[in-house]
Structure formats: structure tokens, C-alpha cells
Scaffold this active site. Structure first.
Site, mmCIF file in Angstrom:
data_model
loop_
_atom_site.group_PDB
_atom_site.id
_atom_site.type_symbol
_atom_site.label_atom_id
_atom_site.label_comp_id
_atom_site.label_asym_id
_atom_site.label_seq_id
_atom_site.Cartn_x
_atom_site.Cartn_y
_atom_site.Cartn_z
ATOM 1 N N ARG A 91 -3.196 16.543 0.314
ATOM 2 C CA ARG A 91 -2.160 16.409 1.529
ATOM 3 C C ARG A 91 -2.956 17.646 2.931
ATOM 4 O O ARG A 91 -3.099 18.644 2.767
ATOM 5 C CB ARG A 91 -1.103 16.501 1.839
ATOM 6 C CG ARG A 91 -0.407 15.926 1.034
ATOM 7 C CD ARG A 91 -0.044 14.572 1.754
ATOM 8 N NE ARG A 91 0.419 13.436 0.788
ATOM 9 C CZ ARG A 91 -0.223 12.677 0.273
ATOM 10 N NH1 ARG A 91 -1.299 12.102 0.448
ATOM 11 N NH2 ARG A 91 0.963 11.390 -0.672
ATOM 12 N N GLU A 97 -1.519 12.837 10.840
ATOM 13 C CA GLU A 97 -2.251 12.266 10.561
ATOM 14 C C GLU A 97 -1.835 10.625 11.293
ATOM 15 O O GLU A 97 0.029 10.015 11.549
ATOM 16 C CB GLU A 97 -1.830 11.860 9.485
ATOM 17 C CG GLU A 97 -3.051 12.099 9.130
ATOM 18 C CD GLU A 97 -2.920 12.433 7.020
ATOM 19 O OE1 GLU A 97 -2.559 10.874 7.018
ATOM 20 O OE2 GLU A 97 -3.520 12.757 6.065
ATOM 21 N N HIS A 113 -8.317 9.300 6.254
ATOM 22 C CA HIS A 113 -7.177 9.582 4.802
ATOM 23 C C HIS A 113 -7.309 8.444 4.142
ATOM 24 O O HIS A 113 -7.107 7.449 4.064
ATOM 25 C CB HIS A 113 -6.040 9.426 5.261
ATOM 26 C CG HIS A 113 -4.709 9.817 4.354
ATOM 27 N ND1 HIS A 113 -3.691 10.585 4.407
ATOM 28 C CD2 HIS A 113 -4.626 9.904 2.296
ATOM 29 C CE1 HIS A 113 -2.787 10.543 3.079
ATOM 30 N NE2 HIS A 113 -3.818 10.238 2.250
#
Length: 310
Positions: free
Chosen positions: A228, A257, A275
Site C-alpha cells: 500500500r 490513487e 495498482h
């Protein structure tokens, strides 16, 4: 007649999964289109764990009893708060670990061998034969440190060994492993050429990869993050790359994000991915099916398939 219970799709990113839950026999609703009638019928939330679920929102769902994370991570869910109110939390433990490990190794290789820049060299017509003799450092004999030796971290370590790398690791809890555990994350950073961050995100490890840790990896080192964005001090990472105090970084996750593209426009040595580490065509159906199974089990009063560990 009792109203039909609903599984609430929490964020628009998961809207594409709604038909799968409906095919699984579950009635669904969408959080961003929720009516008052639907709100009272929500028994479960289908969630992507990195998005924050606030106590105010959860408290507005009087019948809520389960948060079923399609993801492995659940850092956006306050698990103790939920448990204190009788709300269970599940996640997709280990289902995409091998794919995330593949992605981590791919990012590592891309950054170590500077593959994105080499690709641009060919595409832009800047290929010069004499540049083939510019040496690139070999991976063989280097040390790779893994932060967090869960399913993903262990899968990365196994791959790294096959690539002639020496493996060490650090995590907050002791465990049996074939690789030595460093005394701290800082000591691990000092010992390694490549630091792969694969730890579960928790409030206690926010900014774990601090400016000091980044400095310890150093001007010949590489940091890879498939965990993360919250685990890394991103400001310190960007500054270190710009100043040459860190050689390269390969990131699949970010503090925000989507990450703003202008943030990385003038940052050298960075390989970036949106991601997608665990987003394989094999893993996603397994993760969705497990979430469906958990919701079904909950509604039927059965034991959950993959509860978050206490």
C-alpha cells in the site's frame, strides 16, 4: 413479509462485479445511488479494502453485519470498531499472492535493468550500437530484503532465490522461515540492494519506509512497493530519487490513487504501475467467488470462509 436483504457495492470501481453477485443469487444495491428503503435492507457490504469506510456511513446502515472485502487488504476498514458493533469482516486471503509476487519481480526487473527507458530509446529512434557496452549491474549476488513475509512476501522470496539473490526479511512478528529475519526494517534496508515492500497496511505501519530507511537503501539501491502507498513516506522517496540518494523505485501503489501524473513528471529512476499487481484473469474470479461465498454464508448463519484474523 421480510424485505430481501441487500449486498451493497461500496465503490464505483466494483460496479462491474455486480452481475456476478446477482448471478450468485444475491440482491445488490450501489452505495452511490442508495435509497432510504435500500439502506434499511443492507446486510453486507462488498468492498475494496483500500477505500475508507467511515463510522458515520457504517452507522447509517442499521442491519449491517458483514463487510466482505474482494481484496486481500482491508486497511480502509476499522476492524476493531466493526467487531465492537457485531460487524464481521472478511477478505481474499492469499488468493492473488502468486500474481502479486510475479508483478513485484516484473517491476524489480524493469527498474533494475531500466527497461522502460530502453523501450523509449528504441521507439524514438535513439538506438546507438556503442551504448550496448554501457554496463548494467547484474542481479546475481545481490541481497533482496522483503518487508512483510506473508503470502506475497514469501512468494517474492522464493522467486528471488531462483534469480541468484540472497534473501532476508523483516516483519513485526516472528515466524518460521528459511530466510534470516533482520533485527529491524532499518537494519534490513542497510543490508539489502533491493527492498520489496509486501506488508499488510495497518495504522501502526504508516510511513514505515521512512526517510531514514530510504536513505539506508541508498544511491545504488531499489525500492519496490506492491503493498500500500501508506507504508512509504512518498515525499521522502520522491526527494531521494531527485537528489540521487536512492537509485530507483518501482511502485504499484501510491499515497493517493490515482496518483497525480505531474508528481512524477520530473522524477528520475521511477517505474510506475496503476495498482494492478493482483489483477489477473485467474485471481479476480476467485476473489469475487470467495466474497460471494462469504456473503451467502453470513446470510445463512454459517461460519465465514475467510474472516480477518483477530
Amino acid at each position: 413479509m421480510m424485505s430481501e436483504p441487500l449486498a451493497l457495492i461500496s465503490v464505483p470501481m466494483l460496479a462491474a462485479l455486480e452481475p456476478a453477485f446477482q448471478r450468485g443469487g444475491l440482491a445488490t444495491a450501489r452505495a452511490w445511488e442508495l435509497t432510504d428503503d435500500e439502506r434499511a435492507r443492507v446486510r453486507a457490504i462488498v468492498h475494496a479494502g483500500e477505500f475508507v469506510l467511515t463510522p458515520e456511513f457504517l452507522g447509517s446502515l442499521p442491519a449491517l453485519g458483514l463487510i466482505a472485502c474482494v481484496s486481500v487488504g482491508y486497511d480502509g476498514v476499522d476492524v476493531p470498531w466493526c467487531r465492537a458493533r457485531g460487524i464481521e469482516v472478511t477478505h481474499a486471503e492469499g488468493l492473488n499472492a502468486e500474481d502479486v509476487a510475479d508483478h513485484a519481480i516484473g517491476l524489480m526487473l524493469a527498474a533494475w535493468r531500466n527497461l522502460p527507458a530502453l523501450d523509449r530509446t528504441v521507439r524514438e529512434g535513439r538506438w546507438r550500437q556503442e551504448e550496448r557496452l554501457n554496463p548494467q549491474p547484474s542481479l546475481g549476488g545481490r541481497t533482496l530484503g522483503v518487508v512483510g513475509l506473508g503470502h506475497i512476501g514469501a512468494a517474492v522470496a522464493r522467486r528471488a532465490e531462483a534469480m541468484r539473490l540472497t534473501v532476508q526479511w523483516w516483519g513485526p512478528r516472528e515466524k518460521e522461515a528459511p530466510w534470516p529475519r533482520a533485527a529491524s526494517v532499518l537494519e534490513l534496508a542497510k543490508a539489502c540492494d533491493i527492498l520489496v515492500v509486501a506488508a499488510r497496511a495497518e495504522p501502526s505501519n504508516r510511513g514505515l519506509i521512512s526517510a531514514e530507511v530510504i536513505e539506508a537503501v541508498g544511491p545504488k539501491g531499489l525500492i519496490v512497493n506492491v503493498a500500500r502507498g501508506s507504508l512509504i513516506d512518498e515525499e521522502a522517496l520522491v526527494a531521494a530519487l531527485k537528489d540521487g540518494r536512492l537509485w530507483r523505485a518501482a511502485l504499484d501503489v501510491f499515497a493517493q490513487e490515482p496518483t497525480p501524473p505531474e508528481r512524477w513528471a520530473d522524477v528520475p529512476g521511477a517505474v510506475l504501475a496503476p495498482h494492478t499487481g493482483g489483477s489477473s484473469s485467474e485471481a479476480i474470479p476467485l476473489m469475487v467467488e470467495q466474497a460471494i461465498d462469504n456473503v451467502r454464508r453470513f446470510l445463512a448463519g454459517k461460519a465465514l470462509a475467510s474472516p480477518v484474523a483477530a
